[in-house]
Structures are given as C-alpha cells and as structure tokens.
Scaffold this motif. Structure first.
Motif, mmCIF file in Angstrom:
data_model
loop_
_atom_site.group_PDB
_atom_site.id
_atom_site.type_symbol
_atom_site.label_atom_id
_atom_site.label_comp_id
_atom_site.label_asym_id
_atom_site.label_seq_id
_atom_site.Cartn_x
_atom_site.Cartn_y
_atom_site.Cartn_z
ATOM 1 N N GLN A 1 -2.648 2.940 -0.829
ATOM 2 C CA GLN A 1 -1.280 3.205 -0.377
ATOM 3 C C GLN A 1 -0.371 2.019 -0.689
ATOM 4 O OE1 GLN A 1 1.511 5.036 0.231
ATOM 5 N NE2 GLN A 1 0.125 6.279 1.504
ATOM 6 N N ASP A 2 0.749 2.298 -1.384
ATOM 7 C CA ASP A 2 1.700 1.220 -1.676
ATOM 8 C C ASP A 2 3.034 1.405 -0.967
ATOM 9 O OD1 ASP A 2 2.682 3.336 -3.165
ATOM 10 O OD2 ASP A 2 3.097 2.159 -4.967
ATOM 11 N N VAL A 3 3.236 2.516 -0.278
ATOM 12 C CA VAL A 3 4.459 2.727 0.504
ATOM 13 C C VAL A 3 4.217 2.123 1.882
ATOM 14 C CG1 VAL A 3 6.076 4.418 1.433
ATOM 15 C CG2 VAL A 3 4.971 4.829 -0.783
ATOM 16 N N CYS A 4 4.977 1.088 2.221
ATOM 17 C CA CYS A 4 4.643 0.260 3.381
ATOM 18 C C CYS A 4 4.594 1.042 4.689
ATOM 19 C CB CYS A 4 5.588 -0.930 3.479
ATOM 20 S SG CYS A 4 7.344 -0.515 3.571
ATOM 21 N N HIS A 5 5.575 1.924 4.948
ATOM 22 C CA HIS A 5 5.557 2.641 6.221
ATOM 23 C C HIS A 5 4.444 3.685 6.255
ATOM 24 C CE1 HIS A 5 8.033 5.544 3.925
ATOM 25 N NE2 HIS A 5 7.591 6.424 4.786
ATOM 26 N N LYS A 6 4.108 4.265 5.080
ATOM 27 C CA LYS A 6 3.008 5.223 5.039
ATOM 28 C C LYS A 6 1.675 4.517 5.257
ATOM 29 C CE LYS A 6 2.541 8.879 4.295
ATOM 30 N NZ LYS A 6 2.300 9.940 5.330
ATOM 31 N N PHE A 7 1.532 3.310 4.712
ATOM 32 C CA PHE A 7 0.314 2.545 4.958
ATOM 33 C C PHE A 7 0.138 2.285 6.445
ATOM 34 C CE2 PHE A 7 -1.146 -1.839 5.876
ATOM 35 C CZ PHE A 7 -2.503 -1.600 5.731
ATOM 36 N N TYR B 1 2.361 -3.543 -5.202
ATOM 37 C CA TYR B 1 0.981 -3.809 -4.817
ATOM 38 C C TYR B 1 0.561 -2.882 -3.678
ATOM 39 C CZ TYR B 1 3.374 -6.945 -1.432
ATOM 40 O OH TYR B 1 4.202 -7.479 -0.477
ATOM 41 N N THR B 2 -0.723 -2.537 -3.672
ATOM 42 C CA THR B 2 -1.282 -1.649 -2.656
ATOM 43 C C THR B 2 -1.777 -2.461 -1.462
ATOM 44 O OG1 THR B 2 -3.523 -1.764 -3.545
ATOM 45 C CG2 THR B 2 -2.045 -0.083 -4.491
ATOM 46 N N ALA B 3 -2.182 -1.736 -0.417
ATOM 47 C CA ALA B 3 -2.762 -2.414 0.745
ATOM 48 C C ALA B 3 -4.031 -3.165 0.359
ATOM 49 C CB ALA B 3 -3.055 -1.388 1.843
ATOM 50 N N ALA B 4 -4.843 -2.562 -0.529
ATOM 51 C CA ALA B 4 -6.068 -3.230 -0.971
ATOM 52 C C ALA B 4 -5.746 -4.469 -1.796
ATOM 53 C CB ALA B 4 -6.926 -2.258 -1.786
ATOM 54 N N ASP B 5 -4.722 -4.395 -2.649
ATOM 55 C CA ASP B 5 -4.298 -5.586 -3.395
ATOM 56 C C ASP B 5 -3.949 -6.712 -2.436
ATOM 57 O OD1 ASP B 5 -4.506 -4.333 -5.903
ATOM 58 O OD2 ASP B 5 -2.441 -3.601 -5.821
ATOM 59 N N TRP B 6 -3.179 -6.373 -1.389
ATOM 60 C CA TRP B 6 -2.758 -7.389 -0.412
ATOM 61 C C TRP B 6 -3.960 -8.012 0.291
ATOM 62 C CZ3 TRP B 6 1.445 -10.093 0.989
ATOM 63 C CH2 TRP B 6 1.419 -10.738 2.223
ATOM 64 N N CYS B 7 -4.959 -7.200 0.595
ATOM 65 C CA CYS B 7 -6.111 -7.696 1.350
ATOM 66 C C CYS B 7 -7.080 -8.498 0.492
ATOM 67 C CB CYS B 7 -6.864 -6.525 1.979
ATOM 68 S SG CYS B 7 -5.983 -5.708 3.317
ATOM 69 N N PHE B 8 -7.272 -8.059 -0.761
ATOM 70 C CA PHE B 8 -8.369 -8.624 -1.546
ATOM 71 C C PHE B 8 -7.920 -9.352 -2.815
ATOM 72 C CE2 PHE B 8 -9.836 -4.756 0.670
ATOM 73 C CZ PHE B 8 -10.600 -5.389 1.635
ATOM 74 N N GLY B 9 -6.594 -9.398 -3.054
ATOM 75 C CA GLY B 9 -6.084 -10.195 -4.154
ATOM 76 C C GLY B 9 -6.279 -9.552 -5.509
ATOM 77 N N GLY B 10 -6.401 -10.382 -6.533
ATOM 78 C CA GLY B 10 -6.492 -9.897 -7.900
ATOM 79 C C GLY B 10 -5.277 -10.324 -8.703
ATOM 80 N N ARG B 11 -5.282 -9.925 -9.974
ATOM 81 C CA ARG B 11 -4.242 -10.373 -10.891
ATOM 82 C C ARG B 11 -2.850 -9.977 -10.418
ATOM 83 N NH1 ARG B 11 -5.360 -8.921 -16.979
ATOM 84 N NH2 ARG B 11 -7.140 -10.235 -16.425
ATOM 85 N N VAL B 12 -2.720 -8.783 -9.818
ATOM 86 C CA VAL B 12 -1.392 -8.295 -9.439
ATOM 87 C C VAL B 12 -0.743 -9.185 -8.381
ATOM 88 C CG1 VAL B 12 -2.197 -6.762 -7.574
ATOM 89 C CG2 VAL B 12 -0.103 -6.199 -8.823
ATOM 90 N N HIS C 1 7.947 -2.579 6.239
ATOM 91 C CA HIS C 1 7.098 -2.483 7.424
ATOM 92 C C HIS C 1 5.851 -3.327 7.169
ATOM 93 C CE1 HIS C 1 8.919 1.386 9.154
ATOM 94 N NE2 HIS C 1 9.559 1.188 8.005
ATOM 95 N N PHE C 2 5.296 -3.929 8.230
ATOM 96 C CA PHE C 2 4.008 -4.606 8.097
ATOM 97 C C PHE C 2 3.255 -4.516 9.425
ATOM 98 C CE2 PHE C 2 6.991 -7.959 9.319
ATOM 99 C CZ PHE C 2 6.315 -8.670 10.291
ATOM 100 N N VAL C 3 1.967 -4.820 9.362
ATOM 101 C CA VAL C 3 1.086 -4.704 10.531
ATOM 102 C C VAL C 3 0.477 -6.063 10.831
ATOM 103 C CG1 VAL C 3 -1.026 -3.657 11.432
ATOM 104 C CG2 VAL C 3 0.566 -2.277 10.073
ATOM 105 N N LEU C 4 0.492 -6.438 12.112
ATOM 106 C CA LEU C 4 -0.174 -7.649 12.589
ATOM 107 C C LEU C 4 -1.418 -7.250 13.370
ATOM 108 C CD1 LEU C 4 2.842 -9.718 14.001
ATOM 109 C CD2 LEU C 4 1.560 -10.207 11.906
ATOM 110 N N GLU C 5 -2.538 -7.890 13.077
ATOM 111 C CA GLU C 5 -3.756 -7.727 13.867
ATOM 112 C C GLU C 5 -4.004 -9.041 14.592
ATOM 113 O OE1 GLU C 5 -8.466 -6.451 13.309
ATOM 114 O OE2 GLU C 5 -7.387 -7.404 11.659
ATOM 115 N N LYS C 6 -4.236 -8.965 15.899
ATOM 116 C CA LYS C 6 -4.489 -10.169 16.681
ATOM 117 C C LYS C 6 -5.834 -10.077 17.377
ATOM 118 C CE LYS C 6 -2.595 -13.387 20.058
ATOM 119 N NZ LYS C 6 -1.578 -13.687 21.087
ATOM 120 N N MET C 7 -6.610 -11.153 17.265
ATOM 121 C CA MET C 7 -7.859 -11.267 18.012
ATOM 122 C C MET C 7 -7.799 -12.576 18.777
ATOM 123 S SD MET C 7 -10.671 -10.022 18.937
ATOM 124 C CE MET C 7 -11.594 -10.883 20.198
ATOM 125 N N ASN C 8 -7.427 -12.482 20.074
ATOM 126 C CA ASN C 8 -7.192 -13.653 20.911
ATOM 127 C C ASN C 8 -6.138 -14.549 20.270
ATOM 128 O OD1 ASN C 8 -8.916 -12.968 23.064
ATOM 129 N ND2 ASN C 8 -10.687 -13.560 21.865
#
Length: 361
Positions: free
Chosen positions: A91-97, A165-176, A145-152
């Motif tokens: 998913q690359d549409v931020c609010h849909k992600f 860039y997709t959600a996976a691109d943001w999480c795991f990097g790569g050339r893009v 839109h973006f999402v924050l995850e908090k653990m303590n």
C-alpha cells in the motif's frame, strides 16, 4: 555491543540488584564513565530511570518480545505483519495504509482532533502512555497520514507515500528509500525515543500553523463570496470569532468546501501543475502559480510555498504536491471543531488511538 535505540534486558548487577531483569532502551554510544569503565546509558521502562550499564550486563535477546500483537494466532510484531500481509506492505496511499493496518486489529473509532500545541493536553497524554499503543495521526489539510507505535518509552513510525514508496519500502528500506531524509530519521523500523517523536509532532504543529496562515493570506480569498473579514475569522479559531458570525459560519464553510471539491474533482482528468520554478523555491522569488488544466487557481507567495516544501520533505522525504492547497481549503477550516456528519469524527488534523494490550483475540 548494543547501539543506541536497542532494547536490552539488565542482568548481573551486584551494586543495584533490584534492576536485574528490568528492560530498557539504550540511549548512548559506549563511553568512559569517568572511572575508566566503558558504560552506556539505559532508560529502564518500568522504573522510569536512567542507569549506566556495562555491555556485560545487557542482553539483546529481549528485543522484540514486548512488541507482539496479540490479535494474531501466530505471535507477530507490527513490522512482521507488514511484511507478511503483502497487500498491506504494497500500500502506497498513506490513509489507506493506516486504515488497512488498523482493520487487521480493531474497528475504526471516530477520530478526535489532533491538538498538539503546548496549551493542550494530548501531547502529554501521548508521552505518558504506557504499554503497547497505536496512534493514527491524520493530517488531511497537509495531505498526509502516519502511524505511531509505542511500547512503553520506545516508538516506531510507519507511513507510505503515493507513487513514491510503499509501507514495506518504509519499513525495510531498499534503493527506493536512498536519499530520503525522513526515512533516514524515522523509518526502517528504527526504535525512537520521546525526544525524536516530539520533533515529529513539532512538524505537525508547524503544519497546523502554516495551514492557518495560508488560509488567511491566500486561499480563502480565492473563494467567490469570501471577503477579508470572513477569511480572517475562518482562518482562526471559532472561539475568537463573534457569536453572530459563528451562528452563520456553517453556510460559508460549506461554500468553501464545495468550491474546493469542484477543482479537486478536476485534478485527475486535467492535472494540477505548478509554475514558477517548481520544487524548492527561492523565498524572495515571484509567487508560485497553481493551475488545474489551463486555469490559474492560486498564486502562493514563494516564501510560504518554500515552507510547505521544507515541511513535507522533513515529514515524508518528498516535495509538496501542488494539490495540497485544495486539501487545506476542504479540511483545514475550523478543523478542531468541524465533524463528519456520518461518523461524528474529526476530519481535519485528527488522531485515533488503539490499546494493543487490550485487544480481544
């Protein structure tokens, strides 16, 4: 040796055995403690205290345990979920992600206004939240839109950006993601501390202030029938407007939305383009002109356009889209008080919160 932002478990302390078994976040690189001993600062979650610890007293094996999502039959972290659920990762549409991510765990609650300035309590509530939490920050006037995850005391940031860039691109990097300044600061599954997340929230406050300025100086004045007096009151808070004006403001706000929507509906078939140099502008240059097709709609002062570009680069790593000024008109007017008539939720700058620890499996 664990680096900054690593999650560690403390063991083997003799002088302070009460901290053995505690889990914390590494804050610093290794350094001399003044007595010739190499230690690192660790913030303990449960004790809410920073201690100085040797490498031999830290165990990295605890790293992901507390980030597990209980709604899955197989234990999984949010990062692993984005990798495993291919449609979510693509998913690359931020609010849909954000919406798709949320729907894997819970129903969508009505959105609440995202009030982050120092006169409000939400930022403090966010920082003080304990346990495993998820926050969806919707910046409709800023088209993101973006999402924050908090653990303590630890955080992760998740987002995507349409066509870039997709959600996976943001999480795991790569050339893009190479050269993306936002990804290098917030992305890649990095574990962040409160200070870094507060910097991110400061960008949201800057967007809120800039939207109000643009509405007042440029955007509202382009809507037929909106005079300077009306623009002045609608660009600010309704609490500052005269009571008589507030009573009749609904008609004016609907007029603004309909005018903006008319042009938003034309963006896909006709295109929204920018003239005046494009990209990053000189702050003393001529106004930046925004067109739908061949029709000139807005002339944005180059200094304000530059500020939009800088903010968008910091938050997403991408140049500001020219269509953003229509979003400001349709969702930025009195955003703290206007609600969606169907859901009752906020539609401008908003937040949704989820307590992952209390998800019913």
């Amino acid at each position: 040796m664990p680096g900054p932002c690593s999650i560690v478990k403390i063991s083997g302390l003799k002088s302070a055995p009460e901290y053995n078994g505690a889990v914390g976040l590494v804050l610093t690189e290794p350094g001399d403690d003044g007595n010739g001993v190499i230690r690192q600062q660790v913030r303990l979650f449960k004790h809410k205290k920073v201690i100085h610890v040797r490498e031999s007293n830290m165990d990295l094996s605890h790293d992901e345990r507390d980030w597990i999502i209980p709604s899955k039959k197989i234990k999984i972290t949010l990062l692993e979920l984005i990798s495993a659920e291919k449609s979510l990762g693509r998913q690359d549409v931020c609010h849909k992600f954000a919406e798709d991510l949320w729907s894997t765990m819970a129903e969508l609650p009505p959105a609440q206004p995202l009030t982050l300035d120092h006169g409000k309590t939400f930022r403090k509530d966010l920082m003080d939240a304990t346990g495993h939490k998820l926050f969806w920050l919707g910046l409709n006037p800023a088209a993101h839109h973006f999402v924050l995850e908090k653990m303590n005391c630890s955080w992760r940031v998740f987002q995507s950006y349409v066509s870039e860039y997709t959600a996976a691109d943001w999480c795991f990097g790569g050339r893009v993601m190479q050269g993306n300044i936002a990804w290098s600061k917030w992305g890649g599954g990095k574990i962040l501390i409160d200070k870094e997340v507060n910097e991110l929230l400061d960008l949201v406050v800057e967007w809120q202030e800039l939207v109000a300025l643009l509405l007042k100086r440029v955007l509202l004045k382009r809507v037929p029938g909106i005079d300077d007096r009306t623009a002045h009151w609608l660009a600010g808070s309704p609490l500052d407007a005269p009571e008589e004006f507030r009573k009749n403001a609904g008609h004016e706000i609907e007029k603004i939305r309909m005018w903006s929507k008319k042009y938003q509906d034309q963006i896909e078939p006709l295109g929204c383009t920018v003239f005046g140099g494009g990209g990053m502008q000189s702050q003393k240059g001529p106004p930046i002109r925004i067109f739908i097709g061949t029709e000139h709609i807005f002339s944005i002062p180059s200094s304000l356009y530059e500020r939009c570009n800088i903010l968008n680069q910091k938050l997403t790593g991408e140049p500001v889209p020219p269509s953003i000024f229509f979003n400001m008109l349709s969702t930025g007017v009195w955003w703290e008080f206007i609600r969606d008539p169907e859901t009752g939720g906020a539609i401008g700058f908003f937040v949704r919160a989820l307590d992952i620890d209390n998800i019913i499996v």
